[in-house]
Enzyme design. Structure first.
Site, PDB file in Angstrom:
ATOM      1  N   CYS A  10       0.800  -1.222   0.000  1.00 33.42           N
ATOM      2  CA  CYS A  10       0.000   0.000   0.000  1.00 33.42           C
ATOM      3  C   CYS A  10       0.834   1.273   0.000  1.00 33.42           C
ATOM      4  CB  CYS A  10      -0.943   0.002   1.202  1.00 33.42           C
ATOM      5  SG  CYS A  10      -1.986  -1.466   1.263  1.00 33.42           S
ATOM      6  N   HIS A  52      -2.782   8.073   5.875  1.00 34.31           N
ATOM      7  CA  HIS A  52      -3.040   6.757   5.292  1.00 34.31           C
ATOM      8  C   HIS A  52      -4.471   6.347   5.632  1.00 34.31           C
ATOM      9  CE1 HIS A  52      -2.024   3.063   3.371  1.00 34.31           C
ATOM     10  NE2 HIS A  52      -2.058   2.321   4.478  1.00 34.31           N
ATOM     11  N   GLU A  93      -1.193   5.302  13.374  1.00 32.85           N
ATOM     12  CA  GLU A  93      -0.891   6.555  12.682  1.00 32.85           C
ATOM     13  C   GLU A  93      -1.158   7.758  13.583  1.00 32.85           C
ATOM     14  OE1 GLU A  93      -1.442   8.562   8.262  1.00 32.85           O
ATOM     15  OE2 GLU A  93      -2.841   6.999   8.899  1.00 32.85           O
ATOM     16  N   LYS A 106      -9.593   7.959   1.841  1.00 34.97           N
ATOM     17  CA  LYS A 106     -10.103   6.600   1.729  1.00 34.97           C
ATOM     18  C   LYS A 106     -11.534   6.476   2.246  1.00 34.97           C
ATOM     19  CE  LYS A 106      -5.583   4.303   1.985  1.00 34.97           C
ATOM     20  NZ  LYS A 106      -4.715   5.489   2.201  1.00 34.97           N
ATOM     21  N   HIS A 133      -9.730   1.992  -0.353  1.00 29.47           N
ATOM     22  CA  HIS A 133      -8.266   1.873  -0.322  1.00 29.47           C
ATOM     23  C   HIS A 133      -7.786   1.350  -1.673  1.00 29.47           C
ATOM     24  CE1 HIS A 133      -4.256   1.296   0.755  1.00 29.47           C
ATOM     25  NE2 HIS A 133      -4.371   0.597   1.878  1.00 29.47           N
ATOM     26  N   PHE A 143       1.766  -3.554   4.038  1.00 33.51           N
ATOM     27  CA  PHE A 143       2.134  -4.866   4.558  1.00 33.51           C
ATOM     28  C   PHE A 143       3.642  -5.074   4.414  1.00 33.51           C
ATOM     29  CE2 PHE A 143      -2.253  -7.035   3.689  1.00 33.51           C
ATOM     30  CZ  PHE A 143      -2.802  -6.287   4.714  1.00 33.51           C
TER      31      PHE A 143
END
Length: 415
Positions: A164, A304, A315, A336, A341, A400
């Protein structure tokens, strides 16, 4: 004395619209691009919703039917968006400059739909039914490859494949090449399309996706107490960046300046961020330092903000660590909440929206924030778009494998 890098073109194909103006207008109006899945029959799936690109026709972007059949959907998005990007930038690629234009693109997964389709052919009809275009269609670097072919750009050509964070890493590579004088300009950002049976079932098996199927438009709810996972999205977000001298010499419209890039690795877990947010903190500080700024200079954060428990908490912890008490005064938004996403394309699309925020003096809101989480107490801009002139915006993406990327953009003032 290093070269300055500016943004002179933008292009979007995403759940909020298939062109730049429509996507931005729907974003600031607080509309959601998330609905029930139409690309396959999701009946029986725990998650039946996604942020799909609607009514996409490759031929409207100069891709013939024959060419489209030889491209996975993510590559079609990349080519279509790159053609619109070159129109928007006004940059004409020809033999005199083609080697100076790079194509750096982020792709998180690649041609998942192609893999599924040809796996069925292999198992149902045997190996002789697998197309010679199978491998070229599925590999992630075919997006920048085809984008190069269609635009004529012959500079460095590569894909950033870092989950991502792919889109922001690609932007960081492109930025660095221009700063170092290796290239003059770049087509950069991210593309992705993984709304497929395997894609949805795989993320569902990880308990990563929202199952709020009865309320698709309210499913993605970053920073809300009742967030239950992210919503998969697809599309492309591209920027045309070039050195300032080049842009001024050709009289280009300049939308923002790209100031800095930072990245890091958690060295912790294959999917979960480190609980203390240390990897995120490291990447944010690196980007701010690379930009020649201090945390006090950042007045907006495009987060994010995935709508998952661990990311949103981590975050928020990281932002507080970097900015201290001032964190509570910085508007933090998650696009998002409206797009879902976009995985490898997230950094490209969110950078595009951050640049337009700087350019237009308007901060889009974070929608679907209904129930405050006591642990998440920053200014998430939840009452709709906010008219505010922003000077510096920090964009965050984390993926990830513990990969983190951050980019800083500055409002263009003409000097």
């Amino acid at each position: 004395m290093r070269k300055r890098v500016v943004v002179t073109g933008l292009s979007a194909i995403c759940p909020l619209g298939n062109d730049l103006d429509t996507a931005w207008d729907n974003l600031v109006q607080g509309k959601s691009g998330i609905s029930r899945i139409t690309q396959f029959d999701a009946t029986g799936y725990d998650t039946q919703i996604a942020g799909e690109v609607k009514n996409f026709n490759p031929e409207e972007f100069g891709i013939s039917a024959k060419q489209a059949k030889r491209m996975d959907r993510f590559t079609q998005f990349g080519v279509a968006a790159s053609m619109k990007l070159m129109e928007h930038s006004g940059f004409k690629i020809d033999d005199s400059n083609a080697e100076d234009v790079a194509v750096h693109v982020g792709v998180g997964i690649g041609g998942l739909a192609t893999i599924e389709a040809f796996a069925h052919k292999l198992f149902d009809s045997g190996p002789n039914r697998v197309s010679p275009f199978f491998i070229p269609m599925l590999i992630s670097n075919m997006a920048p490859g085809q984008m190069s072919i269609f635009t004529g750009a012959r500079g460095p050509n590569l894909v950033a494949c870092s989950a991502c964070a792919s889109g922001l890493h690609a932007l960081g590579y492109a930025y660095t090449d221009i700063v170092l004088g290796r290239t003059r300009a770049a087509i950069t950002g991210g593309v992705e399309s993984t709304i497929t049976p395997m894609g949805i079932s795989g993320f569902t098996a990880m308990k990563a996706l929202s199952t709020r199927n009865d309320e698709p438009e309210k499913a993605s709810r970053p920073f809300d107490l009742n967030r239950d996972g992210f919503v998969a999205g697809e599309g492309a977000g591209l920027l045309f960046i070039e050195d300032l001298e080049s842009a001024q010499a050709r009289g280009a419209a300049i939308y923002a300046e790209m100031l800095g890039y930072g990245s890091s690795g958690d060295a912790y877990h294959i999917t979960a961020p480190k609980e203390d947010g240390s990897g995120m903190i490291q990447a944010m500080r690196a980007a701010i330092k690379d930009a020649g700024l201090t945390p006090d200079d950042i007045d907006h954060i495009n987060a994010h903000g995935t709508s998952t428990h661990h990311n949103d908490l981590g975050e928020t912890i990281a932002i507080k660590a970097v900015f201290g008490e001032r964190a509570y005064k910085i508007p933090v938004v998650s696009n998002k909440s409206q797009t879902g996403h976009l995985l490898g394309a997230a950094g490209g699309l969110e950078s595009l929206f951050a640049v337009l925020t700087l350019h237009n003096g308007l901060i889009p809101g974070t929608i679907n924030y209904e129930t405050p989480d006591p642990e998440l107490d920053l200014d998430y801009v939840t009452a709709g778009p906010r008219k505010q002139q922003v000077e510096h915006v920090l964009c965050n993406n984390f993926g990830f494998g513990g990969t983190n990327a951050c980019v800083v953009y500055k409002r263009w003032t003409g000097k």
